[in-house]
Design an enzyme around this catalytic site. Structure first.
Site, PDB file in Angstrom:
ATOM      1  N   TRP A 102       0.826  -1.215   0.000  1.00 54.68           N
ATOM      2  CA  TRP A 102       0.000   0.000   0.000  1.00 54.68           C
ATOM      3  C   TRP A 102       0.852   1.253   0.000  1.00 54.68           C
ATOM      4  CZ3 TRP A 102      -4.313  -1.093  -1.952  1.00 54.68           C
ATOM      5  CH2 TRP A 102      -4.910  -2.321  -1.694  1.00 54.68           C
ATOM      6  N   ASP A 169      -1.017   6.747   6.543  1.00 54.29           N
ATOM      7  CA  ASP A 169      -2.113   5.854   6.161  1.00 54.29           C
ATOM      8  C   ASP A 169      -2.332   4.901   7.338  1.00 54.29           C
ATOM      9  OD1 ASP A 169      -3.765   3.894   5.191  1.00 54.29           O
ATOM     10  OD2 ASP A 169      -2.509   3.354   3.473  1.00 54.29           O
ATOM     11  N   LYS A 193     -11.948  -1.611   7.950  1.00 57.66           N
ATOM     12  CA  LYS A 193     -11.248  -2.564   8.811  1.00 57.66           C
ATOM     13  C   LYS A 193     -11.682  -2.362  10.266  1.00 57.66           C
ATOM     14  CE  LYS A 193      -7.735  -2.393   5.367  1.00 57.66           C
ATOM     15  NZ  LYS A 193      -8.394  -3.327   4.515  1.00 57.66           N
TER      16      LYS A 193
HETATM   17  C1  LIG Z   1      -2.922   0.019   4.752  1.00 54.41           C
HETATM   18  C2  LIG Z   1      -3.879   0.124   3.591  1.00 54.41           C
HETATM   19  N1  LIG Z   1      -3.866   1.239   2.830  1.00 54.41           N
HETATM   20  C3  LIG Z   1      -4.693   1.378   1.789  1.00 54.41           C
HETATM   21  C4  LIG Z   1      -5.577   0.384   1.419  1.00 54.41           C
HETATM   22  C5  LIG Z   1      -6.462   0.592   0.234  1.00 54.41           C
HETATM   23  O1  LIG Z   1      -7.699   0.956   0.713  1.00 54.41           O
HETATM   24  P1  LIG Z   1      -8.971   1.209  -0.212  1.00 54.41           P
HETATM   25  O2  LIG Z   1      -9.377  -0.129  -0.740  1.00 54.41           O
HETATM   26  O3  LIG Z   1      -9.949   1.800   0.768  1.00 54.41           O
HETATM   27  O4  LIG Z   1      -8.606   2.146  -1.286  1.00 54.41           O
HETATM   28  C6  LIG Z   1      -5.636  -0.783   2.178  1.00 54.41           C
HETATM   29  C7  LIG Z   1      -6.571  -1.857   1.822  1.00 54.41           C
HETATM   30  O5  LIG Z   1      -6.546  -2.959   2.316  1.00 54.41           O
HETATM   31  C8  LIG Z   1      -4.758  -0.918   3.285  1.00 54.41           C
HETATM   32  O6  LIG Z   1      -4.759  -2.032   4.029  1.00 54.41           O
END
Ligand SMILES: Cc1ncc(COP(=O)(O)O)c(C=O)c1O
Length: 356
Positions: A102, A169, A193
């Site tokens: 991510w 994030d 989550k």
């Molecule tokens: C740490 C993290 N950042 C970003 C994301 C991406 O999130 P989204 O699907 O809401 O765009 C995730 C998805 O699992 C994640 O675990």
């Protein structure tokens, strides 16, 4: 039978949140109307949005400290590009820590906006640890990190001291542990989550860092515009915000983030202790960086896979397989996961020793 849900996301939420949310679909606040059929400008929904925004700040200890909370759409993936759009100056630069998939996705978006310095990466070791000992350029417009790497099961325990704004994030560990959140200038987290259903992203931003880039930002991507509109610039994802509010109320009733962290620490200790004790398993992440939210582990001998999979499925466990980039297993033990469910998994791991 209700399952022991180890899904990484969308994931387990408190049972009482599901019950209250179901009721609101049929009859919201005894209004004779469903929450799904009322105006987002109605008094009842505006009250939901206001409480969700202020409770998010309260639980993070950020009330009255110059921060604003927003419930936006587009997931954390849209926040990946909103961060540089709102914070990286024209011809400026940003610093990123590459601690997982991510983080890499966030870096990719930043590169569309300008110079993006990756201060450190653990990619070569398949992100099995959090990189340490790096330097953040003091002329960066901001530093970006990922507090918890959902896929690899690593979590930042310390955050670097720096003079530049810190963007984080926190999608997979928001509201799970007590930190000094005032060290962060922009926090974002997809709700799905620890906070609610998919469909909304919590953004917590220190107002003073905005409107300094010299960029013209399209309205929907402009944090300042969303703040002015009190998170109602357009129709917000009403149900996702409502369910998030119910979860935040549940966290508050439990005693807040610090109280929830105690429970999370106990769950993580129980599971890691079994991974370390049981000769059939090994942890996937470096011990000092182990996540208290996503516990990744592997069988030492792949020949036991079928037997182990049969055992946990028979015990009513769901969502345990690891992400394809790590393999093995990932137990996501978010806030709503009861310790009793973790004990069921630990018992299954012990049972495997007697079955082979
Ligand atoms: C740490 C993290 N950042 C970003 C994301 C991406 O999130 P989204 O699907 O809401 O765009 C995730 C998805 O699992 C994640 O675990």
């Amino acid at each position: 039978m209700k399952k022991h849900n180890y899904s990484a996301g969308p994931s387990i939420l408190p049972q009482e949140v599901f019950e209250k949310a179901s009721k609101a679909i049929l009859n919201f606040n005894d209004s004779g109307l469903s929450i799904l059929e009322i105006s987002h400008r109605s008094k009842d929904f505006v009250a939901v949005m206001d409480e969700a925004r202020s409770l998010a700040l309260e639980l993070l200890g950020l009330e009255g400290k110059g921060y604003q909370a927003l419930f936006l759409q587009g997931g954390a993936s849209t926040a990946f590009l909103m961060a540089p759009y709102n914070l990286m100056k024209e011809n400026g630069k940003a610093a990123y820590l590459d601690s997982g998939t991510w983080a890499t996705a966030a870096i990719k978006e930043a590169k569309y906006f300008g110079e993006t310095v990756v201060v450190a990466s653990s990619k070569e070791e398949n992100y099995n640890h959090i990189p340490k000992g790096y330097t953040i350029p003091s002329d960066a417009d901001y530093f970006h990190c990922t507090s918890n790497n959902t896929i690899f099961g690593t979590q930042m325990k310390d955050f670097p001291a720096t003079n530049v704004p810190v963007v984080c994030d926190m999608s997979s560990d928001i509201f799970s542990r007590n930190l000094d959140f005032s060290k962060f200038d922009l926090i974002y987290a997809g709700a799905q989550k620890n906070m609610g259903p998919a469909g909304t992203t919590l953004v917590v931003v220190k107002e003073e860092i905005l409107e300094k880039t010299g960029r013209t930002i399209p309205s929907m991507l402009d944090y300042a515009k969303h703040i002015k509109a009190e998170s109602m610039y357009n129709t917000p994802p009403v149900f996702a915000v409502y369910v998030s509010l119910l979860t935040l109320q549940w966290i508050k009733a439990k005693g807040g983030v610090a109280a929830v962290q105690k429970l999370n620490d106990a769950k993580a200790e129980l599971l890691y202790a079994e991974i370390d004790r049981n000769p059939l398993f090994k942890g996937a992440a470096a011990v000092e960086d182990r996540s208290i939210m996503n516990v990744t582990f592997l069988l030492n001998n792949a020949d036991h896979t079928e037997t182990f999979d049969g055992l946990w499925k028979a015990a009513g466990i769901s969502g345990l397989p690891g992400h394809r980039s790590v393999g093995g297993y990932r137990a996501s033990i978010y806030n709503a996961m009861p310790i009793e469910s973790v004990q069921v998994l630990v018992d299954v791991m012990k049972a495997l020793e007697t079955k082979i």
